[in-house]
Design a protein around this motif. Structure first.
Motif, PDB file in Angstrom:
ATOM      1  N   GLU A 285       3.730  50.048 -20.014  1.00  0.00           N
ATOM      2  CA  GLU A 285       4.014  50.305 -18.595  1.00  0.00           C
ATOM      3  C   GLU A 285       4.317  51.779 -18.362  1.00  0.00           C
ATOM      4  O   GLU A 285       4.252  52.254 -17.235  1.00  0.00           O
ATOM      5  CB  GLU A 285       5.159  49.407 -18.115  1.00  0.00           C
ATOM      6  CG  GLU A 285       6.551  49.805 -18.564  1.00  0.00           C
ATOM      7  CD  GLU A 285       6.892  49.366 -19.999  1.00  0.00           C
ATOM      8  OE1 GLU A 285       5.980  48.899 -20.711  1.00  0.00           O
ATOM      9  OE2 GLU A 285       8.064  49.510 -20.395  1.00  0.00           O
ATOM     10  N   ARG A 286       4.634  52.518 -19.432  1.00  0.00           N
ATOM     11  CA  ARG A 286       4.831  53.962 -19.304  1.00  0.00           C
ATOM     12  C   ARG A 286       3.547  54.632 -19.737  1.00  0.00           C
ATOM     13  O   ARG A 286       3.196  54.627 -20.902  1.00  0.00           O
ATOM     14  CB  ARG A 286       5.971  54.420 -20.209  1.00  0.00           C
ATOM     15  CG  ARG A 286       7.309  53.868 -19.800  1.00  0.00           C
ATOM     16  CD  ARG A 286       8.386  54.451 -20.699  1.00  0.00           C
ATOM     17  NE  ARG A 286       9.516  53.525 -20.775  1.00  0.00           N
ATOM     18  CZ  ARG A 286      10.347  53.447 -21.804  1.00  0.00           C
ATOM     19  NH1 ARG A 286      10.186  54.249 -22.852  1.00  0.00           N
ATOM     20  NH2 ARG A 286      11.340  52.583 -21.793  1.00  0.00           N
ATOM     21  N   GLU A 287       2.858  55.217 -18.762  1.00  0.00           N
ATOM     22  CA  GLU A 287       1.540  55.771 -19.076  1.00  0.00           C
ATOM     23  C   GLU A 287       1.585  57.263 -19.357  1.00  0.00           C
ATOM     24  O   GLU A 287       0.727  57.797 -20.036  1.00  0.00           O
ATOM     25  CB  GLU A 287       0.578  55.462 -17.927  1.00  0.00           C
ATOM     26  CG  GLU A 287       0.289  53.975 -17.908  1.00  0.00           C
ATOM     27  CD  GLU A 287      -0.485  53.502 -16.706  1.00  0.00           C
ATOM     28  OE1 GLU A 287      -0.716  54.289 -15.783  1.00  0.00           O
ATOM     29  OE2 GLU A 287      -0.854  52.323 -16.707  1.00  0.00           O
ATOM     30  N   THR A 288       2.596  57.928 -18.792  1.00  0.00           N
ATOM     31  CA  THR A 288       2.691  59.372 -19.002  1.00  0.00           C
ATOM     32  C   THR A 288       4.101  59.715 -19.463  1.00  0.00           C
ATOM     33  O   THR A 288       5.005  58.872 -19.440  1.00  0.00           O
ATOM     34  CB  THR A 288       2.415  60.166 -17.710  1.00  0.00           C
ATOM     35  OG1 THR A 288       3.506  59.943 -16.794  1.00  0.00           O
ATOM     36  CG2 THR A 288       1.115  59.722 -17.055  1.00  0.00           C
ATOM     37  N   THR A 289       4.263  60.955 -19.846  1.00  0.00           N
ATOM     38  CA  THR A 289       5.581  61.423 -20.268  1.00  0.00           C
ATOM     39  C   THR A 289       6.387  61.938 -19.077  1.00  0.00           C
ATOM     40  O   THR A 289       7.498  62.427 -19.254  1.00  0.00           O
ATOM     41  CB  THR A 289       5.421  62.553 -21.300  1.00  0.00           C
ATOM     42  OG1 THR A 289       4.573  63.562 -20.734  1.00  0.00           O
ATOM     43  CG2 THR A 289       4.784  62.023 -22.579  1.00  0.00           C
TER      44      THR A 289
ATOM     45  N   ARG B 143      -4.838  54.742 -12.765  1.00  0.00           N
ATOM     46  CA  ARG B 143      -4.484  53.663 -13.694  1.00  0.00           C
ATOM     47  C   ARG B 143      -5.725  53.145 -14.422  1.00  0.00           C
ATOM     48  O   ARG B 143      -6.851  53.328 -13.959  1.00  0.00           O
ATOM     49  CB  ARG B 143      -3.841  52.504 -12.917  1.00  0.00           C
ATOM     50  CG  ARG B 143      -2.780  52.905 -11.903  1.00  0.00           C
ATOM     51  CD  ARG B 143      -1.519  53.493 -12.512  1.00  0.00           C
ATOM     52  NE  ARG B 143      -0.860  52.643 -13.504  1.00  0.00           N
ATOM     53  CZ  ARG B 143       0.026  51.685 -13.236  1.00  0.00           C
ATOM     54  NH1 ARG B 143       0.375  51.433 -11.988  1.00  0.00           N
ATOM     55  NH2 ARG B 143       0.583  50.988 -14.212  1.00  0.00           N
TER      56      ARG B 143
ATOM     57  N   HIS C 203      -0.340  62.198 -21.294  1.00  0.00           N
ATOM     58  CA  HIS C 203      -0.570  60.746 -21.398  1.00  0.00           C
ATOM     59  C   HIS C 203      -0.063  60.226 -22.728  1.00  0.00           C
ATOM     60  O   HIS C 203      -0.091  60.931 -23.734  1.00  0.00           O
ATOM     61  CB  HIS C 203      -2.059  60.453 -21.238  1.00  0.00           C
ATOM     62  CG  HIS C 203      -2.617  60.884 -19.924  1.00  0.00           C
ATOM     63  ND1 HIS C 203      -3.235  62.093 -19.745  1.00  0.00           N
ATOM     64  CD2 HIS C 203      -2.624  60.276 -18.712  1.00  0.00           C
ATOM     65  CE1 HIS C 203      -3.618  62.220 -18.474  1.00  0.00           C
ATOM     66  NE2 HIS C 203      -3.260  61.125 -17.826  1.00  0.00           N
ATOM     67  N   ARG C 204       0.361  58.974 -22.726  1.00  0.00           N
ATOM     68  CA  ARG C 204       0.954  58.357 -23.924  1.00  0.00           C
ATOM     69  C   ARG C 204      -0.021  57.357 -24.556  1.00  0.00           C
ATOM     70  O   ARG C 204      -0.911  56.853 -23.889  1.00  0.00           O
ATOM     71  CB  ARG C 204       2.218  57.574 -23.550  1.00  0.00           C
ATOM     72  CG  ARG C 204       3.348  58.390 -22.975  1.00  0.00           C
ATOM     73  CD  ARG C 204       4.508  57.499 -22.558  1.00  0.00           C
ATOM     74  NE  ARG C 204       5.180  56.895 -23.703  1.00  0.00           N
ATOM     75  CZ  ARG C 204       5.084  55.632 -24.082  1.00  0.00           C
ATOM     76  NH1 ARG C 204       4.326  54.793 -23.405  1.00  0.00           N
ATOM     77  NH2 ARG C 204       5.731  55.172 -25.132  1.00  0.00           N
TER      78      ARG C 204
ATOM     79  N   LYS D  91       1.304  45.877 -19.162  1.00  0.00           N
ATOM     80  CA  LYS D  91       1.368  47.123 -18.396  1.00  0.00           C
ATOM     81  C   LYS D  91       1.802  46.823 -16.963  1.00  0.00           C
ATOM     82  O   LYS D  91       2.633  47.536 -16.404  1.00  0.00           O
ATOM     83  CB  LYS D  91      -0.012  47.800 -18.393  1.00  0.00           C
ATOM     84  CG  LYS D  91      -0.039  49.129 -17.655  1.00  0.00           C
ATOM     85  CD  LYS D  91      -1.431  49.722 -17.594  1.00  0.00           C
ATOM     86  CE  LYS D  91      -1.887  50.258 -18.912  1.00  0.00           C
ATOM     87  NZ  LYS D  91      -1.046  51.366 -19.404  1.00  0.00           N
TER      88      LYS D  91
ATOM     89  N   PRO E 155       8.796  61.908 -15.896  1.00  0.00           N
ATOM     90  CA  PRO E 155       9.834  61.021 -15.362  1.00  0.00           C
ATOM     91  C   PRO E 155       9.446  60.535 -13.966  1.00  0.00           C
ATOM     92  O   PRO E 155       8.598  61.135 -13.303  1.00  0.00           O
ATOM     93  CB  PRO E 155      11.060  61.929 -15.296  1.00  0.00           C
ATOM     94  CG  PRO E 155      10.519  63.299 -15.163  1.00  0.00           C
ATOM     95  CD  PRO E 155       9.201  63.318 -15.889  1.00  0.00           C
ATOM     96  N   ARG E 156      10.043  59.452 -13.533  1.00  0.00           N
ATOM     97  CA  ARG E 156       9.765  58.926 -12.210  1.00  0.00           C
ATOM     98  C   ARG E 156      10.014  59.974 -11.149  1.00  0.00           C
ATOM     99  O   ARG E 156      11.013  60.697 -11.204  1.00  0.00           O
ATOM    100  CB  ARG E 156      10.667  57.716 -11.938  1.00  0.00           C
ATOM    101  CG  ARG E 156      10.026  56.712 -11.000  1.00  0.00           C
ATOM    102  CD  ARG E 156      11.005  55.865 -10.229  1.00  0.00           C
ATOM    103  NE  ARG E 156      10.975  56.179  -8.814  1.00  0.00           N
ATOM    104  CZ  ARG E 156       9.917  55.987  -8.028  1.00  0.00           C
ATOM    105  NH1 ARG E 156       8.824  55.476  -8.504  1.00  0.00           N
ATOM    106  NH2 ARG E 156       9.963  56.331  -6.755  1.00  0.00           N
TER     107      ARG E 156
ATOM    108  N   HIS F 211       5.625  50.240 -24.997  1.00  0.00           N
ATOM    109  CA  HIS F 211       5.836  50.366 -23.544  1.00  0.00           C
ATOM    110  C   HIS F 211       4.578  50.805 -22.804  1.00  0.00           C
ATOM    111  O   HIS F 211       4.500  51.904 -22.274  1.00  0.00           O
ATOM    112  CB  HIS F 211       6.986  51.343 -23.272  1.00  0.00           C
ATOM    113  CG  HIS F 211       8.297  50.828 -23.704  1.00  0.00           C
ATOM    114  ND1 HIS F 211       8.968  49.834 -23.026  1.00  0.00           N
ATOM    115  CD2 HIS F 211       9.052  51.129 -24.786  1.00  0.00           C
ATOM    116  CE1 HIS F 211      10.092  49.550 -23.650  1.00  0.00           C
ATOM    117  NE2 HIS F 211      10.182  50.317 -24.727  1.00  0.00           N
TER     118      HIS F 211
END
Lengths: 711, 330
Positions: free
Chosen positions: B201-205, B116, B193-194, B131, B207-208, B199
């Motif tokens: 809080e969404r750091e990568t593409t 992070r 990485h985004r 974030k 999925p959970r 958003h």
């Protein structure tokens, strides 16, 4: 045949060194205690205001939580002892991070989690947390730390400065610095039959004992403070602080022993820090660099709780000559934690400013900065008008210049290049007062020919225990292996803090007197025999220390360094840092060198890395951990050398020592910034010298090629 | 800190299933970032699925060159591989310039990519951070932001990605092998990485619950002439305030191909496509390198305290490219 004398002056490793590196040495929260519980301090999330509600229910609902202490339920403390230690007594919030509650739980993890669940509502008020020379709240304090006058004046500075051929008028800024000892402020506290026993990490357990007795309204004998091993303090543990008070309150509340250690983040503020400073220095000299007029105006901050004024301009009162002199201190009460002692309070930031101005004066006069300092070395103290008991600044400068290879230095800034590196060298002077405090000590002779010496000195990692042991052996006239030394317990004869570079001077004074007294007693004993229960002599140096003449007593030093600045990135590296000191007699070269090198490193760290970065909206330092608050590391410097000159000064104390804990940091930062100027032509007057400050200067001046140096 | 459960799965399938089944579960690699964040209360997982025991700890040469790096290979092990040092010096350099010896001994390849931001406001639960807690605001935008982004940030977030390794891998067009509940998938590092947008809080593409199992580095012969230059506030154990990963392929003095990526400038490792395009087909000079950097940095929007990153990255680009050009001359 073993020589019975001569332990002083010999290298000796720390007596407790092996215990420390093997983990056998116990620190404050490592003592095994039955039925122990864990305390966790809760910091205020408001900067100024009042607590209107504490909801402890969610925290108390967590299994294993024993209690949540706050101003509404904590045991009462004696008011008027110390505003900073009047913890959990009132709903007022004086600064962000002030401890406003303590959770006590069966495990440290539970305590930490519960601390997060304590809900506190605040009525907040507007706050002011930024130090500025324009702050309307600036005022002249009655005294500055510890008891110097705020302002001094001698001659006519304004006229002298106006008439000077060469004038320097520069303002230097230093940020907040945080002490950050390795071991945090930490305590194990327990109450038993109305008595309070604490194992506490501090720099002087006699003063902590006295403060706790007052706060909890106990006779002093009812409080015992043990600090056998302490993982550093750098001044921040020189007095009772929040951790020990919170632990004692919590232990009383839950009626069980409590361990409480602050986190690294919690050390940034509530335990004290070095105030930011704004310092204007004016020097007026003739064309030969002889100073006629000197003025040092220092501005710093304190809290709304307690007035603490860093004595930054005091350094200038005795350092260099000059007929017309003025020093002033102004301070402002901000909504911040109370600043406190940090290694060489006053002298450290003050010397940065004055020694930097001296470098600027040397440049302005076209004079070598070593020579400038020699020309302005006073024969008597410029303010006190008395001769120094010993003053070897010039000898330090000359010896340092010789060792460093200063002689052929080209003074032109910004012209030396080695590949990508711009290269420069710098010098600065240093001084620190050589003082002593009263102390008591006891010495006992046993029938088997061994001795035990007891004094409540504190060894915060400096080697004090070992030095006193060496001093005791010589004073007793026996080999060291017949002597045992005990320190770090308030049950021992009382002594002052490990601070102000006074430890060894004060403690060895008492140790020597106790040992001398014991030898006298033994000489008088019939047949020289020692009875089965031994012979003990206990002494105090109170009368002797009080009777000492108030002469100017100082240690001196000179720093030399080479720096390299990356022309493309502004990164600064220090290939060499060399210090020469004159600090009286050196008891143990091993630990003395360690103290000097440590001080010099901390000075380099101040020059290049350390900075509490304040966010004024919140009123706290955002970079409050070791990942973000940078402290110099080994890779930043290649070689650090510390030397000292033989010095005998009969006007000091029986051991003839001046103290080494602080002199190493004084002036070191100015040597570095002067070398950065010599390398780059850029004068950074606000510390630290970060790469962006050098990059921006270079960009403004047309890039790294601006001095005509081929890239 | 919150009490948590701990589990060591037998295989990748079990690990992914555990994450899929429990919204409070998190993967644990070396723990060099997650454990800190747990202590700070920034992340509060109820279950830690320790993936370090999975058989993902090998580094293998690819069938036609290149590398396949298992996700649990420790940073120090990867940096020491002769294959890495010889064929991808920028990777070894990026790894060795990061953190400390002790941290590198623990940190894993997959964990390094998913660490992070070290934005001070993200790490302090008493301060506003979109974030950490979407919708609370970004305290860094008008706060102390010297270390933060100059490129690609949004009003919601100005954080930077802290990894050095990721910058080097982005320059190399590496591919992450990812296991998702539905099966395996490849994700290009340049798309992992985004930027923060709305958003942060969404750091990568990803999925959970997705688990990186390996990173494939494609063959790139000219990567033997590559470097990673990192600038930091002290000489060791510090995050970059700016970094450049570069690989250069010259035909005489003409740039046949080039790879360039920047670190510590954005929410993601920043591949400098615009600069690469400008460099290709032209004789390499310091001036051209500066022009290329300027072209890439034209989009930079420095914050109040980080304007210095623009000249810093420009200077580093010039040093990296002229240094590599110099190193291929006889």
């Amino acid at each position: 045949m073993s020589a019975p004398v001569g332990a002083v002056g010999r290298e000796h490793p720390r007596l407790e060194g092996q215990d420390k590196v093997t983990g056998a040495a116990r620190y404050a929260v490592e003592y095994p205690v039955e039925d122990v519980t864990y305390g966790w301090a809760v910091p205020a999330a408001a900067t100024r205001g009042r607590i209107v509600r504490v909801d402890a229910a969610p925290a108390l609902a967590l299994p294993g939580v024993l209690d949540v202490l706050h101003h509404g339920n904590a045991p009462r403390l004696t008011p008027g002892v110390d505003a900073d230690l009047f913890l959990l007594q009132e709903p007022t919030v004086h600064y962000r991070g002030q401890f406003v509650a303590v959770v006590v739980a069966e495990s440290i993890e539970t305590a930490r989690e519960a601390a997060r669940l304590v809900r506190i509502d605040y009525d907040t008020e507007p706050h002011s947390t930024v130090l500025s020379e324009h702050h309307p709240g600036l005022y002249r304090p009655d005294k500055v730390n510890p008891s110097y006058p705020a302002d001094t004046e001698d001659g006519d500075f304004d006229a002298g400065f106006a008439a000077a051929e060469v004038r320097i008028d520069a303002t230097y800024r230093t940020p907040a610095y945080h002490n950050n000892p390795m071991e945090p402020h930490a305590t194990t506290a327990r109450w038993q039959d109305g008595r309070l026993l604490v194992h506490d990490s501090n720099q002087g357990s006699s003063p902590v004992q006295a403060t706790l007795a007052e706060l909890f309204a106990l006779p002093r004998e009812a409080v015992r403070v043990v600090a056998e091993h302490v993982g550093g303090g750098f001044g921040s543990k020189g007095y009772a602080k929040a951790a020990v008070v919170l632990a004692a309150l919590a232990a009383r509340q839950v009626d069980r022993p409590v361990r409480l250690a602050l986190t690294r983040q919690q050390l940034f503020g509530p335990i004290g820090y070095r105030t930011p400073t704004i310092q204007r220095v004016r020097l007026g000299a003739d064309a030969d660099g002889r100073i006629a007029a000197v003025c040092h105006d220092a501005i710093s901050q304190t809290s709304t709780l307690t007035e603490f004024t860093e004595q930054a301009a005091v350094y200038t009162r005795s350092m260099y000559a000059g007929r017309h002199r003025r020093t002033t201190h102004r301070v402002v009460r901000l909504d911040v934690p109370t600043p406190f002692w940090m290694r060489a309070p006053g002298e450290c930031p003050g010397a940065y400013a004055l020694e930097s101005a001296m470098d600027e004066l040397a440049t302005a006069c076209g004079l070598d900065p070593v020579e400038l300092r020699i020309r302005n070395d006073p024969t008597v103290d410029p303010e006190q008008k008395q001769p120094f008991t010993s003053r070897n600044l010039v000898a330090c400068l000359r010896d340092g210049a010789r060792r460093f290879g200063w002689a052929d230095r080209d003074p032109t800034p910004g012209v030396r290049r080695d590949g990508r590196w711009l290269v420069g060298t710098g010098v600065a002077g240093a001084s620190y007062p050589a003082r002593a405090r009263a102390a008591a000590a006891a010495a006992t002779a046993a029938p088997d020919g061994t001795f035990e010496v007891r004094i409540n000195a504190t060894d915060i990692g400096t080697g004090a225990r070992t030095a006193l042991w060496q001093v005791a052996a010589d004073a007793l006239g026996v080999p060291v292996d017949r002597v045992a030394i005990r320190v770090g317990d308030s049950d021992l004869p009382a002594a002052g803090v490990a601070g102000g570079s006074m430890g060894t001077a004060s403690w060895s004074w008492a140790v020597i007197r106790a040992c001398e007294g014991l030898r006298d007693r033994l000489r008088q004993a019939p047949g020289g025999a020692v009875p089965a229960d031994g012979v003990t002599v206990e002494v105090s140096t109170a009368d002797e220390v009080r009777a000492q003449r108030p002469l100017p007593r100082y240690a001196y030093g000179a720093h030399f360094c080479e720096v390299r600045v990356d022309a493309d990135t502004g990164e600064v590296r220090v290939p060499r840092l060399l210090g020469v000191f004159a600090a009286g007699r050196v008891v143990n070269p091993t630990t003395a060198r360690s103290q000097l090198i440590g001080g010099m490193t901390m000075g380099m760290s101040m020059a290049l890395h350390e900075e509490g970065v304040l966010d004024e909206r919140y009123g706290d330092w955002v970079n409050h951990d070791f990942a973000m608050y940078h402290i110099s590391g080994c890779a930043d410097v290649e070689r650090i050398e510390a030397y000292w000159l033989p010095e005998e000064d009969p006007d000091l104390n029986p051991a003839g020592v001046k103290g080494l804990g602080e002199i190493g940091i004084v002036g070191a930062a100015a040597a570095i910034t002067s070398a950065v100027h010599h390398a780059t032509g850029v004068r950074v007057r606000d510390l630290p010298v970060r790469l962006d400050k050098l990059l921006e200067e270079q960009a403004e001046d047309g890039g790294s090629n601006r001095d005509g140096v081929p890239p | 800190m919150r009490a948590f459960r701990y589990h060591r799965p037998a295989d990748v399938t079990e690990a992914v299933a555990l994450l899929d089944a429990d919204p409070e579960a998190a993967y644990l690699g070396g723990g060099t970032n997650l454990v800190d964040l747990m202590k700070l209360g920034v992340q509060r997982p109820g279950l830690l699925v320790d993936v370090t025991g999975l058989p993902l700890d090998t580094v293998e040469p690819g069938p036609d060159g290149g590398l396949r790096i298992g996700a649990t290979v420790r940073n120090s092990d990867l940096a020491a591989r002769p294959l890495v040092r010889r064929d991808y010096p920028l990777l070894a350099r990026a790894l060795l310039d990061a953190a400390s010896g002790q941290v590198r001994n623990m940190a894993t390849t997959g964990g390094n990519l998913l660490q992070r931001t070290r934005c001070a406001y993200f790490q302090d639960t008493a301060k506003a951070c979109n974030k950490r807690e979407p919708g609370t605001g970004c305290a860094a935008l008008h706060g102390q932001n010297r270390e933060l982004a100059i490129l690609g940030w949004s009003e919601r977030c100005v954080a930077t990605h802290p990894s050095d390794l990721a910058v080097a891998l982005v320059a190399l067009d590496a591919v992450a092998e990812v296991r998702e509940p539905d099966g395996p998938r490849d994700v290009r590092l340049t798309e992992l990485h985004r930027t923060p947008g709305h958003h942060p809080e969404r750091e990568t593409t990803l999925p959970r619950g997705a688990l990186i199992t390996a990173v494939r580095v494609p063959p790139l012969p000219f990567a033997r002439r590559s470097t990673y230059l990192k600038v930091r506030d002290r000489a060791a154990f510090a995050f970059a305030v700016g970094s450049v990963a570069a690989a250069l392929d010259l035909d005489g003095d003409v740039v046949r191909d080039v790879r360039l990526a920047y670190g510590a400038v954005a929410h993601r490792p920043w591949r400098a496509y615009r600069a690469e395009e400008l460099l290709r087909g032209r004789p390499i000079t310091a001036e051209l390198a500066a022009q290329a950097a300027d072209a890439e940095l034209a989009a930079a929007r420095p914050l109040r305290h980080n304007g210095f990153k623009v000249p810093l990255i420009r200077n580093l680009t010039v040093r990296a490219l002229t240094g590599l050009a110099g190193s291929v001359r006889p």
